[in-house]
Design a protein around this motif. Structure first.
Motif, PDB file in Angstrom:
ATOM      1  N   PRO A 224       0.803  -1.237   0.000  1.00 27.49           N
ATOM      2  CA  PRO A 224       0.000   0.000   0.000  1.00 27.49           C
ATOM      3  C   PRO A 224       0.834   1.285   0.000  1.00 27.49           C
ATOM      4  CG  PRO A 224      -0.756  -1.542   1.682  1.00 27.49           C
ATOM      5  CD  PRO A 224       0.552  -2.055   1.197  1.00 27.49           C
ATOM      6  N   HIS A 225       2.138   1.157   0.204  1.00 22.72           N
ATOM      7  CA  HIS A 225       2.956   2.372   0.360  1.00 22.72           C
ATOM      8  C   HIS A 225       4.144   2.458  -0.592  1.00 22.72           C
ATOM      9  CE1 HIS A 225       0.497   3.076   3.861  1.00 22.72           C
ATOM     10  NE2 HIS A 225       0.705   1.816   4.186  1.00 22.72           N
ATOM     11  N   ARG A 226       4.498   1.349  -1.241  1.00 25.19           N
ATOM     12  CA  ARG A 226       5.617   1.344  -2.186  1.00 25.19           C
ATOM     13  C   ARG A 226       5.247   0.454  -3.361  1.00 25.19           C
ATOM     14  NH1 ARG A 226       7.362   4.305   1.140  1.00 25.19           N
ATOM     15  NH2 ARG A 226       9.361   4.320   2.219  1.00 25.19           N
ATOM     16  N   ARG A 227       5.713   0.822  -4.551  1.00 19.81           N
ATOM     17  CA  ARG A 227       5.485  -0.062  -5.698  1.00 19.81           C
ATOM     18  C   ARG A 227       6.379  -1.288  -5.546  1.00 19.81           C
ATOM     19  NH1 ARG A 227       3.006   1.004 -10.844  1.00 19.81           N
ATOM     20  NH2 ARG A 227       2.523  -1.093 -11.598  1.00 19.81           N
ATOM     21  N   VAL A 228       5.810  -2.468  -5.657  1.00 21.31           N
ATOM     22  CA  VAL A 228       6.576  -3.712  -5.546  1.00 21.31           C
ATOM     23  C   VAL A 228       6.457  -4.456  -6.866  1.00 21.31           C
ATOM     24  CG1 VAL A 228       7.019  -5.724  -4.098  1.00 21.31           C
ATOM     25  CG2 VAL A 228       5.674  -3.849  -3.182  1.00 21.31           C
ATOM     26  N   SER A 229       7.576  -4.993  -7.363  1.00 24.50           N
ATOM     27  CA  SER A 229       7.541  -5.734  -8.629  1.00 24.50           C
ATOM     28  C   SER A 229       8.279  -7.055  -8.495  1.00 24.50           C
ATOM     29  CB  SER A 229       8.181  -4.904  -9.747  1.00 24.50           C
ATOM     30  OG  SER A 229       8.454  -5.733 -10.865  1.00 24.50           O
ATOM     31  N   LEU A 230       7.569  -8.145  -8.742  1.00 28.03           N
ATOM     32  CA  LEU A 230       8.205  -9.463  -8.723  1.00 28.03           C
ATOM     33  C   LEU A 230       9.358  -9.498  -9.712  1.00 28.03           C
ATOM     34  CD1 LEU A 230       4.803 -11.102  -8.587  1.00 28.03           C
ATOM     35  CD2 LEU A 230       6.625 -12.150  -7.289  1.00 28.03           C
ATOM     36  N   GLU A 231       9.090  -9.003 -10.920  1.00 28.27           N
ATOM     37  CA  GLU A 231      10.100  -9.104 -11.966  1.00 28.27           C
ATOM     38  C   GLU A 231      11.305  -8.211 -11.648  1.00 28.27           C
ATOM     39  OE1 GLU A 231       8.672  -8.425 -15.962  1.00 28.27           O
ATOM     40  OE2 GLU A 231       9.957 -10.109 -16.578  1.00 28.27           O
ATOM     41  N   ALA A 232      11.048  -6.960 -11.302  1.00 26.89           N
ATOM     42  CA  ALA A 232      12.163  -6.028 -11.073  1.00 26.89           C
ATOM     43  C   ALA A 232      13.004  -6.438  -9.871  1.00 26.89           C
ATOM     44  CB  ALA A 232      11.621  -4.611 -10.889  1.00 26.89           C
ATOM     45  N   SER A 233      12.357  -6.949  -8.824  1.00 27.58           N
ATOM     46  CA  SER A 233      13.116  -7.324  -7.627  1.00 27.58           C
ATOM     47  C   SER A 233      13.498  -8.797  -7.626  1.00 27.58           C
ATOM     48  CB  SER A 233      12.305  -7.013  -6.361  1.00 27.58           C
ATOM     49  OG  SER A 233      12.093  -5.636  -6.242  1.00 27.58           O
ATOM     50  N   ASP A 234      13.106  -9.506  -8.668  1.00 25.88           N
ATOM     51  CA  ASP A 234      13.387 -10.939  -8.810  1.00 25.88           C
ATOM     52  C   ASP A 234      12.847 -11.733  -7.615  1.00 25.88           C
ATOM     53  OD1 ASP A 234      14.215 -13.162 -10.108  1.00 25.88           O
ATOM     54  OD2 ASP A 234      16.336 -12.978  -9.605  1.00 25.88           O
ATOM     55  N   LEU A 235      11.595 -11.474  -7.282  1.00 25.85           N
ATOM     56  CA  LEU A 235      10.924 -12.202  -6.198  1.00 25.85           C
ATOM     57  C   LEU A 235      10.191 -13.388  -6.787  1.00 25.85           C
ATOM     58  CD1 LEU A 235       9.282  -9.098  -4.471  1.00 25.85           C
ATOM     59  CD2 LEU A 235      11.566 -10.076  -4.055  1.00 25.85           C
ATOM     60  N   ASP A 236      10.077 -14.441  -6.019  1.00 22.88           N
ATOM     61  CA  ASP A 236       9.343 -15.614  -6.512  1.00 22.88           C
ATOM     62  C   ASP A 236       7.870 -15.543  -6.133  1.00 22.88           C
ATOM     63  OD1 ASP A 236      11.634 -17.263  -7.621  1.00 22.88           O
ATOM     64  OD2 ASP A 236      12.358 -16.802  -5.599  1.00 22.88           O
ATOM     65  N   TYR A 237       7.585 -14.988  -4.955  1.00 23.73           N
ATOM     66  CA  TYR A 237       6.197 -14.942  -4.476  1.00 23.73           C
ATOM     67  C   TYR A 237       5.931 -13.625  -3.745  1.00 23.73           C
ATOM     68  CZ  TYR A 237       6.743 -19.938  -5.224  1.00 23.73           C
ATOM     69  OH  TYR A 237       7.017 -21.156  -5.786  1.00 23.73           O
ATOM     70  N   LEU A 238       4.689 -13.234  -3.796  1.00 27.88           N
ATOM     71  CA  LEU A 238       4.262 -12.004  -3.128  1.00 27.88           C
ATOM     72  C   LEU A 238       2.841 -12.211  -2.579  1.00 27.88           C
ATOM     73  CD1 LEU A 238       5.437  -8.982  -3.137  1.00 27.88           C
ATOM     74  CD2 LEU A 238       3.656  -8.543  -4.811  1.00 27.88           C
ATOM     75  N   ALA A 239       2.627 -11.775  -1.351  1.00 29.08           N
ATOM     76  CA  ALA A 239       1.288 -11.884  -0.750  1.00 29.08           C
ATOM     77  C   ALA A 239       0.868 -10.514  -0.245  1.00 29.08           C
ATOM     78  CB  ALA A 239       1.323 -12.869   0.413  1.00 29.08           C
ATOM     79  N   PHE A 240      -0.405 -10.174  -0.421  1.00 29.82           N
ATOM     80  CA  PHE A 240      -0.895  -8.917   0.160  1.00 29.82           C
ATOM     81  C   PHE A 240      -2.401  -8.996   0.415  1.00 29.82           C
ATOM     82  CE2 PHE A 240      -3.098  -6.866  -3.396  1.00 29.82           C
ATOM     83  CZ  PHE A 240      -2.577  -7.527  -4.495  1.00 29.82           C
ATOM     84  N   SER A 241      -2.889  -8.001   1.152  1.00 29.73           N
ATOM     85  CA  SER A 241      -4.306  -7.956   1.550  1.00 29.73           C
ATOM     86  C   SER A 241      -4.967  -6.708   0.992  1.00 29.73           C
ATOM     87  CB  SER A 241      -4.437  -7.874   3.085  1.00 29.73           C
ATOM     88  OG  SER A 241      -3.817  -8.965   3.702  1.00 29.73           O
ATOM     89  N   GLY A 242      -6.215  -6.838   0.534  1.00 32.68           N
ATOM     90  CA  GLY A 242      -6.947  -5.664   0.067  1.00 32.68           C
ATOM     91  C   GLY A 242      -7.219  -4.656   1.171  1.00 32.68           C
ATOM     92  N   HIS A 243      -7.474  -5.156   2.393  1.00 33.16           N
ATOM     93  CA  HIS A 243      -7.955  -4.231   3.436  1.00 33.16           C
ATOM     94  C   HIS A 243      -6.890  -3.261   3.934  1.00 33.16           C
ATOM     95  CE1 HIS A 243      -6.220  -6.024   7.171  1.00 33.16           C
ATOM     96  NE2 HIS A 243      -6.085  -7.065   6.364  1.00 33.16           N
ATOM     97  N   LYS A 244      -5.625  -3.538   3.681  1.00 34.96           N
ATOM     98  CA  LYS A 244      -4.588  -2.557   4.049  1.00 34.96           C
ATOM     99  C   LYS A 244      -4.277  -1.637   2.869  1.00 34.96           C
ATOM    100  CE  LYS A 244      -2.329  -5.734   7.222  1.00 34.96           C
ATOM    101  NZ  LYS A 244      -2.632  -5.333   8.588  1.00 34.96           N
ATOM    102  N   ALA A 245      -4.849  -1.973   1.702  1.00 37.93           N
ATOM    103  CA  ALA A 245      -4.575  -1.229   0.462  1.00 37.93           C
ATOM    104  C   ALA A 245      -5.831  -0.481   0.010  1.00 37.93           C
ATOM    105  CB  ALA A 245      -4.092  -2.188  -0.623  1.00 37.93           C
ATOM    106  N   TYR A 246      -6.607  -0.010   0.978  1.00 39.79           N
ATOM    107  CA  TYR A 246      -7.783   0.832   0.710  1.00 39.79           C
ATOM    108  C   TYR A 246      -8.869   0.089  -0.068  1.00 39.79           C
ATOM    109  CZ  TYR A 246      -3.947   3.943   1.851  1.00 39.79           C
ATOM    110  OH  TYR A 246      -2.856   4.515   2.465  1.00 39.79           O
TER     111      TYR A 246
END
Ligand code: PMP
Length: 454
Positions: A224-246
């Motif tokens: 909710p506060h920073r742009r996160v990119s799997l590809e750019a940061s070479d991450l394998d997995y990402l989890a997040f919640s709608g309720h913290k992201a408005y």
């Protein structure tokens, strides 16, 4: 009530109106007006003694109010709400298109690779539990994690590394642990929900991969506060919640590589997750559907997609300067406040979200939080923030008080909090409080319930 006037998206405050009228080109100072319109922008709450004040919401790290555009989108699509993936009617087809469109929006927003899966979940906790059932080996975690990223990992296959006083030393400790014994997965939070300190996920990804491990990022706080990119940061997995992201309508997402997920047992067993079912044999689907049995939370999914689109419209630079100005103001104010201590995990963290957790030298933070709400109309949170091992290690007291801000916050919110905090720390609450099983509450609470209460 949902505002539909586009011009109302960003309320004009007095200072801004004055500079507009005078024709002055001077920009509005960062943080002095909300970055985005949230549904609670005009919310007034009762305080003890019969008055009502504008609500100051400094608890957005727990759950954020909806962006107004998210609430509008939900209202717009609700008449079309119908069964997903199965119906032949027009509304059902539109509902299906909304869900699949949202999947594409999530994939694009978080920089998913073409063959990554986007699985809609209930929240981050649900997403990380799904991953835990799919990891084919050990998982390494830091002790600073929220319980959602500490508890799902299988007993005996979870190895906890204690975070060190600096981020640099913590990376060394992780490096040593992964070198000592191979692991399938390193899973880290993108930012601490206690201190707001941002972890260097790009460097952590390189470190994990150097040891043949994959990396998952718990982005519940970060996204909710920073742009996160799997590809750019070479991450394998990402989890997040709608309720913290408005987008507080009950959905979350898990994004990442397909192979482990395709080999894992279905997250929920039931309709939609199967190719064929015989009483003696089941053929499970591959792909996201394998883990999305049952009717999905369409409204929550639509809300997430709309919120992500809004982040893109607002732009990273605007979000960064808005939240940085407020974060700096909050920490400067807390630094000058006597009788408190700000909790830190690292000595060398150079990036933090708008989160600050404080401890009181004397007195109860639970009572302080209750008085901020009941006497000043300011929402914060007291406790250990579902990160007990971390809190117990870095804090000197049993509980802390957390203030957290976001796109709807302003300098006025921060100042009201700092003023109220200073008054409460020096004079104590103006009313009497009692401590019950739910924590501190006013002894006599004359605040009316809203008319929708039942
Ligand atoms: N991880 C972090 C860092 C969090 O702050 C939270 C929520 N406090 C969670 C995970 C869990 O999120 P949810 O309750 O939406 O599953």
């Amino acid at each position: 009530m949902i505002a539909t006037d586009q011009a109302a998206v960003r309320p004009v405050r007095t200072s801004e109106a004055a500079s507009m009228m005078s024709g002055s080109a001077s920009p509005v100072p960062a943080g002095s007006v909300p970055l985005a319109r949230l549904v609670d922008a005009e919310l007034e709450v009762p305080v003890l003694g019969g008055r009502a004040v504008r609500h100051v919401n400094l608890d957005v790290a727990a759950s954020a109010p909806a962006f107004t555009v998210v609430a509008e989108q939900v209202a717009r699509v609700l008449p079309y709400y119908a069964s997903v993936h199965r119906g032949t009617g027009y509304p059902s087809q539109q509902t299906t298109a909304l869900v699949e469109g949202a999947r594409a929006t999530v994939a694009r927003h978080v920089g998913a690779r073409d063959d990554d899966l986007v699985v809609f979940t209930r929240n981050t906790t649900d997403a990380l539990n799904l991953l835990a059932s799919a990891v084919p080996g050990d998982t390494v975690v830091l002790d600073l994690e929220h319980h959602a990223n500490l508890l799902p990992w299988r007993d005996g296959a979870r190895r906890v590394v204690v975070a060190q006083p600096t981020i640099a030393e913590t990376l060394d400790a992780l490096d040593a642990e992964l070198a000592r014994c191979p692991a399938a997965l390193l899973t880290v939070t993108g930012a601490s929900n206690v201190t707001g300190e941002v972890l260097p996920i790009d460097r952590l990804a390189r470190l994990a991969h150097a040891h043949g491990a994959r990396i998952a990022v718990d982005a519940a706080q970060l996204l909710p506060h920073r742009r996160v990119s799997l590809e750019a940061s070479d991450l394998d997995y990402l989890a997040f919640s709608g309720h913290k992201a408005y987008a507080p309508f009950g959905a979350g997402a898990f994004v990442g590589r397909a192979d482990w997920l395709d080999a894992a047992p279905a997250h929920l067993a039931g309709g939609g997750a199967v190719e064929t079912v015989r009483l003696d044999r089941v053929e499970w689907k591959h792909g996201a559907a394998r883990h999305e049995a049952g009717t999905p939370n369409v409204v929550g999914i639509v809300a997430i997609a709309r919120a992500l689109a809004e982040f893109e419209r607002l732009g990273e630079a605007a979000r960064d300067s808005h939240e940085q100005a407020l974060t700096d103001r909050l920490h400067a104010g807390l630094g000058a406040q006597r009788g408190i201590r700000v909790v830190h995990g690292f000595e060398d963290a150079d990036d933090r979200l708008g989160i600050a957790t404080i401890e009181l030298e004397r007195g109860s933070v639970g009572l302080l939080a209750a008085a901020l709400g009941a006497e000043h109309g300011i929402s914060v949170r007291a406790g250990r923030f579902c990160a007990h091992p971390f809190f117990d290690r870095v804090a000197g007291r049993a509980n802390g008080l957390r203030a957290s801000l976001g796109a709807g916050s302003t300098t006025d919110d921060v100042d009201r909090f700092l003023t109220a905090l200073a008054k409460l720390v020096s004079d104590g609450p103006a009313h009497a409080y009692d401590r019950g099983p739910e924590g501190w509450h006013p002894l006599v609470d004359d605040r009316p319930r809203p008319e929708f209460a039942f």
